[in-house]
Write an enzyme that holds these catalytic residues in place. Structure first.
Site: not given
Lengths: 303, 261, 303, 261
Positions: C245, C219, C74-75, C267, C132
């Site tokens: 991704g 993932g 949540g940033l 990521g 997001c």
């Protein structure tokens, strides 16, 4: 403790337990009869049936991905007339429900298939596939807009007076909108999710792994997306929701039920363990014993 | 013949000079019989990216010796599989598919042609045909001597074993169809072939030209091995179109393979 | 053979190699400096920065799923002023590009953050996050319609004259439509995919695994969906595409490049192996050697 | 202190009566020192559903004896881990996190309270504090004697070891704070606690009431262990809000944990 696993999907479709098999992953049932007693299933959904015979897509049709697989079978089947004459007679002996998945390239195809199936006593339900990502016309095209979903559902509804399940595509911005359109157009239940449109590249050979470039992703990888969509849809519609997407165990099935599904479908997992459906049914029973649940329906939508 | 899911224990495992591995298993319980050309689907545990089972040809099966596989370590899952320690228990689904036609008359002269890991089903086929009174010749194709060494010993009942290698380090230099026996293929009543697709197509072409009965064992990406997923189809001829390699095959008579040439 | 790995994303953003790190998975870089030489990266994208400080969502924020994870951070961040005063000075010494991911609840927030970052010489690019899934307002809401994407892009474009990358949500029916809108509104590149909206339930405790119920799936599980979307978008827009991704290896990165990506972001894999980015860069070099590729740009979009 | 990724070889592994496992590893190369309360992140290979590393407390570390972990087999991945055969090589990232404050004066009397797998970091802490001249008492909480048996032997330098069990089969019947020493907690200069959250909150409550210095070791779901993912945050107090357990902790003085009570 006696545990009730029976679930009622409405419009005459009552299952002895909530475990169905997903279309295209269980053939016509007999492929699995060496491994399990098919009569122990809630039911099985036979593979996508179209008006005319279809050869499907060329090979290669399958690629394995992390905890998933992509397929591009493309609705290979011998057509509804062959189904009625040659396959249906082999299915009437089963005690489990047999549901036929219905696909088409255009509206009139869906209707014609439904009409051809309507006289079959053993078939209490069809699943209308508006979400196949692997055919050029029809399929997913109908399933990605509320108007398209409504159009197919209304048309089939007129030709089919038994249970009408509509199978939804996850490749949309808001799946609740599509589900609502199907409900408003006469669907008795919605099943979700069909496969996610996906792609895999063989970098050594520098070409896609499927003949069709893209295909449909299924398996455990997609389960979290499927559970989320079932939860969203179950909060939104009044008709029963049938959940599917990567279910491999009783715990997976229970996630969908707790998210709001009345029944579940087991798909890709049948390819890995042909007895998985029975393991899931037994596992759900076991869970109910451990948690003192006397009726599976009491777990539905508790999240 | 009923299919089943059985656990097997690994009792012997050794590498051939090619790097492929001979793995011998005994069933942990009852296990149905397997016939030449059939295959098994093995669950490779602990291979994080291998969701599906892996189809592997039956190299040999007998009640006495159990099940033998010849396995090529070609990805993370099969590599993990070939490195299993003795005593490991693995889960297999078997017997799958439609094998070779072994309904022959004593005294028939037959040729079994194979390459790479494709020689696997020919091992059991050779024993079976020899026991039925056939005179069996073997034709092996490889890149170099490493692909051939150790293989003739797998065919103790063959009368002759011929070989070809791309680099000429063993047998005839060239591909398997460069072995001189292919110039007089009509000397054989039957030809059976399993190997890379170009090899099988070349053998089938000569068999057609020589009007010799011929079966080939096809390969394709499979998910279920049971004819349910329809992933492994081959377009075999105009009338039948796409059929499942896993249930209609993997062995086909080339007369049926008119769209596969 | 000398191999060129350098890629030009346009509008002044040139990377020494195509490997970036994804926002929110690499902190501010220094968390990884014990493990790798940050100057070997094409660049790194620092985590989502908002106008005001944000505490993010309550725990639990993470659940592991088959070959994936769902997060609902949540940033959480200390706001752009803190970034400019305290974090930016620690980043100026790097030779790699540093890109700031910009998020907001409303249009004016995005603009204010961009304005605050504009004077920073070292920052040649921002990545505008319109995707997001873990914040109530803004975020994904802007990214699921072409109009929303256009609105944010146009507004930020006026406040930011360096490279403007727009990060797209995969939770849409047609991602090419959103990409096209961003392009038409002045984006210099698009990055995709952000996370798939997902959910996981703890059936033993009968509750969601995340405090927010749903979260974002990332993932290896999502890679096939991401490759498909990159392929679709790269065929449709003229601006460079940055693919992400589930990338865990050089082969994964090359899939995205062959599908049309000019650069990639790594990521979730950073959480498992903090050296993964360097392994990927080395693996790409190795691939080029084996395949006689002298310029990575020649592999782009070959599918 | 620089973090690194190292391979370790398993040289000893045995189960405690509780089913938890003591696993001793030696580094395959250079390895940085670990301090009491720090943790490692281990990559459990071949666990199909375990994408991420697993954080595990350092139970003991010394140059001579290597790294000891106390591991609870609680899911498929940790079960696979605890069943590793001797000689297995595993990849770990370490040292992670902010451990216990061991900056004490000789002669201090300290209490280390733990339960379940939470006793792990107290093992090394006990040795460390005893070596610095502290008088160390241990308070163990368990469900039954099985959770306690074998544990006192891990604290050879403790002066006293107390225990409680829910069923009274060993030590005081009840929870750890039912042990009489908690009635006069102010006898101790410091209390360190690691265990289930309710236990830590109960101990912290008494420490606050008794005005005794107290550190607890928090736990949360972690992805990276490096402070990058922000998944493992705990809201510790109004001023600081959500902070990463993996880097700001896992050990916190309770004075800082005003929002955690």
């Amino acid at each position: 403790m006696a545990i009730n696993l029976s679930v009622d999907l409405g419009a005459g479709l009552v299952l002895k337990n909530p475990v169905l098999t997903a279309s295209g992953t269980f053939g016509y049932g007999h492929e699995f009869s060496d491994f399990i007693d098919l009569d122990k299933l809630g039911g099985f959904i036979v593979k996508g049936t179209t008006l005319e015979p279809r050869q499907g897509n060329p090979s290669p049709r399958m690629a394995e991905t992390p905890m998933g697989m992509i397929n591009a079978v493309g609705l290979q089947n011998k057509g509804v007339a062959y189904f009625v004459d040659h396959i249906y007679p082999t299915l009437t002996r089963f005690d489990s429900e047999v549901i036929v998945n219905v696909s088409g390239a255009k509206l009139s195809d869906y209707v014609a298939v439904a009409e051809a199936l309507a006289p079959l006593d053993k078939i209490h339900a069809i699943e209308v596939n508006i979400s196949c990502p692997n055919v050029k016309a029809g399929g997913m095209a109908f399933g990605t807009t509320a108007a398209g979903a409504a159009e197919v559902t209304s048309a089939v509804r007129k030709a089919w007076n038994k249970h009408l399940m509509v199978k939804l595509s996850p490749n949309v911005t808001d799946i609740t909108e599509i589900a609502t359109a199907a409900e408003a157009s006469g669907a008795d239940s919605v099943s979700l999710i069909n496969t996610l449109l996906a792609m895999d590249i063989d970098v050594e050979r520098r070409r896609p792994r499927l003949s069709t470039i893209t295909g449909g992703l299924s398996g455990p990888a997609v389960r979290p997306v499927a559970v989320r969509m079932v939860w969203q849809v179950a909060k939104r519609v009044k008709i029963p929701v049938v959940g599917l997407g990567g279910i491999c165990s009783a715990d997976d099935a229970l996630q969908f039920i707790m998210a709001g599904a009345t029944a579940v479908q087991v798909g890709t997992a049948n390819f890995i363990d042909p007895t998985v459906t029975i393991r899931i049914i037994d596992g759900i029973t076991d869970y109910c014993h451990r948690h003192n649940i006397s009726d599976i329906n009491s777990l539905r939508g508790i999240i | 013949m009923s299919k089943c899911i059985c656990d097997f224990r690994l009792i012997q495992s050794y590498a051939l000079p090619s790097g492929n591995r001979i793995m011998q298993f005994i069933p942990e319980g009852d296990c149905p019989e397997c016939f030449p050309g059939q295959f098994i689907e093995v669950k490779i545990d602990h291979a994080p990216t291998a969701l599906l089972r892996r189809p592997i040809s039956v190299c040999h099966y007998s009640v006495r010796d159990g099940l033998t596989l010849l396995v090529k370590p070609q990805g993370p899952a099969t590599s993990l599989f070939t490195e299993l320690p003795l005593g490991s228990v693995v889960n297999m689904m078997l017997p799958l598919g439609h094998g070779f036609n072994t309904d022959i008359k004593p005294g028939e002269k037959v040729l079994l042609a194979g390459g790479g890991v494709g020689i696997a089903p020919l091992v059991m086929l050779c024993d079976c045909l020899a026991e039925k009174g056939a005179t069996v010749h073997i034709a092996l194709g490889g890149r170099s001597a490493n692909d051939i060494n150790g293989i003739p010993q797998l065919f103790p009942k063959a009368e002759r074993v011929f070989a070809s290698t791309n680099d000429g380090s063993a047998g005839t230099e060239g591909v398997v169809t460069d072995i001189p026996i292919f110039e007089r293929l009509a000397d054989y009543e039957r030809v059976y072939c399993c190997g890379p697709t170009p090899m099988m197509k070349a053998v089938a072409r000569i068999a057609r030209a020589s009007e010799v009965w011929c079966e080939v064992s096809l390969e394709n990406h499979m998910a279920c091995g049971l004819g349910a997923c329809l992933c492994c189809v081959e377009n075999i001829n105009e009338a039948e179109g796409n059929v499942c390699v896993c249930t209609e095959g993997p062995v086909f008579n080339i007369n049926r393979l008119t769209s596969w040439q």
